[in-house]
Design an enzyme around this catalytic site. Structure first.
Site, PDB file in Angstrom:
ATOM      1  N   HIS A   1      -3.463   0.440  -4.885  1.00  0.00           N
ATOM      2  CA  HIS A   1      -2.869  -0.724  -5.555  1.00  0.00           C
ATOM      3  C   HIS A   1      -3.278  -0.645  -7.024  1.00  0.00           C
ATOM      4  CE1 HIS A   1      -1.825  -3.124  -1.906  1.00  0.00           C
ATOM      5  NE2 HIS A   1      -2.717  -2.333  -1.380  1.00  0.00           N
TER       6      HIS A   1
ATOM      7  N   SER B   1       0.826  -1.215   0.000  1.00  0.00           N
ATOM      8  CA  SER B   1       0.000   0.000   0.000  1.00  0.00           C
ATOM      9  C   SER B   1       0.851   1.252   0.000  1.00  0.00           C
ATOM     10  CB  SER B   1      -0.868   0.075   1.263  1.00  0.00           C
ATOM     11  OG  SER B   1      -1.774  -0.959   1.301  1.00  0.00           O
TER      12      SER B   1
ATOM     13  N   ASN C   1       1.825   3.224  10.796  1.00  0.00           N
ATOM     14  CA  ASN C   1       1.054   3.724  11.956  1.00  0.00           C
ATOM     15  C   ASN C   1       1.462   2.871  13.147  1.00  0.00           C
ATOM     16  OD1 ASN C   1      -0.590   1.641  10.234  1.00  0.00           O
ATOM     17  ND2 ASN C   1      -1.321   1.394  12.341  1.00  0.00           N
TER      18      ASN C   1
ATOM     19  N   HIS D   1      -5.037  -9.774  -1.711  1.00  0.00           N
ATOM     20  CA  HIS D   1      -5.166 -10.059  -0.284  1.00  0.00           C
ATOM     21  C   HIS D   1      -6.282 -11.063  -0.056  1.00  0.00           C
ATOM     22  CE1 HIS D   1      -3.688  -5.878  -0.711  1.00  0.00           C
ATOM     23  NE2 HIS D   1      -2.948  -6.152   0.345  1.00  0.00           N
TER      24      HIS D   1
ATOM     25  N   TYR E   1      -8.242 -10.910   2.357  1.00  0.00           N
ATOM     26  CA  TYR E   1      -9.447 -10.204   2.821  1.00  0.00           C
ATOM     27  C   TYR E   1     -10.319  -9.714   1.672  1.00  0.00           C
ATOM     28  CZ  TYR E   1      -6.800  -5.832   2.090  1.00  0.00           C
ATOM     29  OH  TYR E   1      -6.060  -4.826   1.548  1.00  0.00           O
ATOM     30  N   GLU E   2      -9.753  -9.708   0.468  1.00  0.00           N
ATOM     31  CA  GLU E   2     -10.571  -9.341  -0.692  1.00  0.00           C
ATOM     32  C   GLU E   2     -11.460 -10.515  -1.121  1.00  0.00           C
ATOM     33  OE1 GLU E   2      -8.340  -6.775  -3.802  1.00  0.00           O
ATOM     34  OE2 GLU E   2      -6.755  -7.800  -2.688  1.00  0.00           O
TER      35      GLU E   2
ATOM     36  N   MET F   1      -1.685  -7.280   6.806  1.00  0.00           N
ATOM     37  CA  MET F   1      -2.700  -8.174   6.234  1.00  0.00           C
ATOM     38  C   MET F   1      -2.251  -8.784   4.919  1.00  0.00           C
ATOM     39  SD  MET F   1      -5.898  -5.607   6.804  1.00  0.00           S
ATOM     40  CE  MET F   1      -6.100  -4.658   8.310  1.00  0.00           C
ATOM     41  N   SER F   2      -0.950  -8.887   4.733  1.00  0.00           N
ATOM     42  CA  SER F   2      -0.469  -9.433   3.451  1.00  0.00           C
ATOM     43  C   SER F   2       0.769 -10.281   3.711  1.00  0.00           C
ATOM     44  CB  SER F   2      -0.124  -8.277   2.505  1.00  0.00           C
ATOM     45  OG  SER F   2       0.969  -7.525   3.019  1.00  0.00           O
TER      46      SER F   2
ATOM     47  N   ALA G   1       2.884  -2.204   4.079  1.00  0.00           N
ATOM     48  CA  ALA G   1       2.658  -1.228   5.152  1.00  0.00           C
ATOM     49  C   ALA G   1       2.213  -2.043   6.350  1.00  0.00           C
ATOM     50  CB  ALA G   1       1.573  -0.252   4.735  1.00  0.00           C
TER      51      ALA G   1
ATOM     52  N   HIS H   1      -6.905   3.971   6.829  1.00  0.00           N
ATOM     53  CA  HIS H   1      -6.124   3.712   5.614  1.00  0.00           C
ATOM     54  C   HIS H   1      -5.501   5.013   5.090  1.00  0.00           C
ATOM     55  CE1 HIS H   1      -4.822   1.273   2.274  1.00  0.00           C
ATOM     56  NE2 HIS H   1      -5.450   2.004   1.382  1.00  0.00           N
TER      57      HIS H   1
END
Ligand code: HPA
Length: 275
Positions: free
Chosen positions: A64, A33, A238, A86, A88-89, A214-215, A116, A250
């Site tokens: 992306h 990201s 963050n 991902h 989550y997609e 998350m990746s 990230a 995000h």
């Protein structure tokens, strides 16, 4: 994707790409990201939209781009993913691994994976770059589930050096030569897409995580399965949930990656030279 068809699909995708390029890539890059900027520095790039590549999925997240770029950086031929897939997609874990296998079929020997991530280690600060020393796969998923294709790799691949010691040493040397601050730590990969709760972050700290995202983990498992050497760099975009008295967004992730992009670019470019 059935495992029977996987090899064929990988080869069809690789062949489609190979027909568009003159020199096969030796290094793969996956940009997280807000880190797609590296794609702007590829020379002589052939750009291929994911949707044009047979069997390639298409990414949906803001920040992306969804294109594969093949060209040279610092004189080395690279294949770069601007945008990744991902879980989550809604993608199955083996789908997130598909591009890595295509890279292998194109001849890639080393993979630079970037993301990230939220900082869990209290000594970190937003904007730090973190060399990934190891990961915790907490997604509950694995891209290698299903019948194993021995042509792709071993049934039970070794993960004792998921992130290559050799490449980590190079990354540390490059960072110190260039005066780029580089912390090091364990990346915890979670499914997402909700950010973690403060309690989850406290748990992750106790079990040894320094950063969370998350990746990455599925891609790295697939890379190790296929014998690709991996180096990973997280941008601490963050501090993780509950550390600072503010919500996560995000937007913050994208702002921080944008702020550190010149250091990120210098680190990755110098790493490419030395790999
Ligand atoms: N948690 C999970 N994934 C992330 C974060 C986070 O705090 N920051 C960027 N990706």
């Amino acid at each position: 994707m059935s495992t029977v068809n996987a090899s064929q699909q990988i080869n069809e995708a690789a062949q489609y790409i190979a027909e568009k390029i003159n020199v096969m890539p030796e290094i793969g890059l996956i940009l997280g990201s807000g880190l797609g900027v590296l794609g702007d520095y590829i020379e002589g790039a052939t750009v291929i939209a994911y949707e044009d590549i047979p069997h390639f999925p298409v990414s949906t997240v803001e920040g992306h781009a969804g294109e594969l770029m093949i060209g040279t950086i610092a004189g080395k031929t690279v294949v770069l993913m601007r945008g990744r897939f991902h879980m989550y997609e809604g993608y199955a874990p083996e789908v997130t691994a598909f591009p890595v296998r295509v890279m292998k079929a194109l001849g890639v020997k080393s993979l630079i994976v970037t993301n990230a991530a939220g900082g869990i280690n209290l000594e970190f600060a937003s904007g730090n770059l973190m060399l990934i020393s190891d990961h915790l796969n907490l997604t509950g998923k694995n891209p290698l589930i299903g019948a194993n294709d021995a042509e792709l790799g071993a049934r039970f691949p070794d993960m004792s050096e998921a992130y290559s010691k050799r490449l980590r040493e190079i990354a540390k040397n490059v960072a110190s030569d260039k005066g780029i601050g580089l912390v090091e730590g364990v990346y915890a990969g979670l499914l997402g897409p909700s950010y973690e709760t403060p309690a989850e972050i406290r748990m992750l700290r106790i079990i040894g995580a320094d950063a969370v995202g998350m990746s990455t983990v599925a891609e790295v498992i697939a890379a190790r399965h296929s014998g690709i050497e991996v180096v990973g760099i997280s941008c601490i975009s963050n501090m993780a949930s509950g550390i600072l008295d503010q919500p996560l967004s995000h937007v913050e992730v994208m702002e921080t990656t944008d702020r550190v992009k010149s250091q990120f670019l210098e680190l990755v470019t110098s790493l490419i030279v030395k790999i």
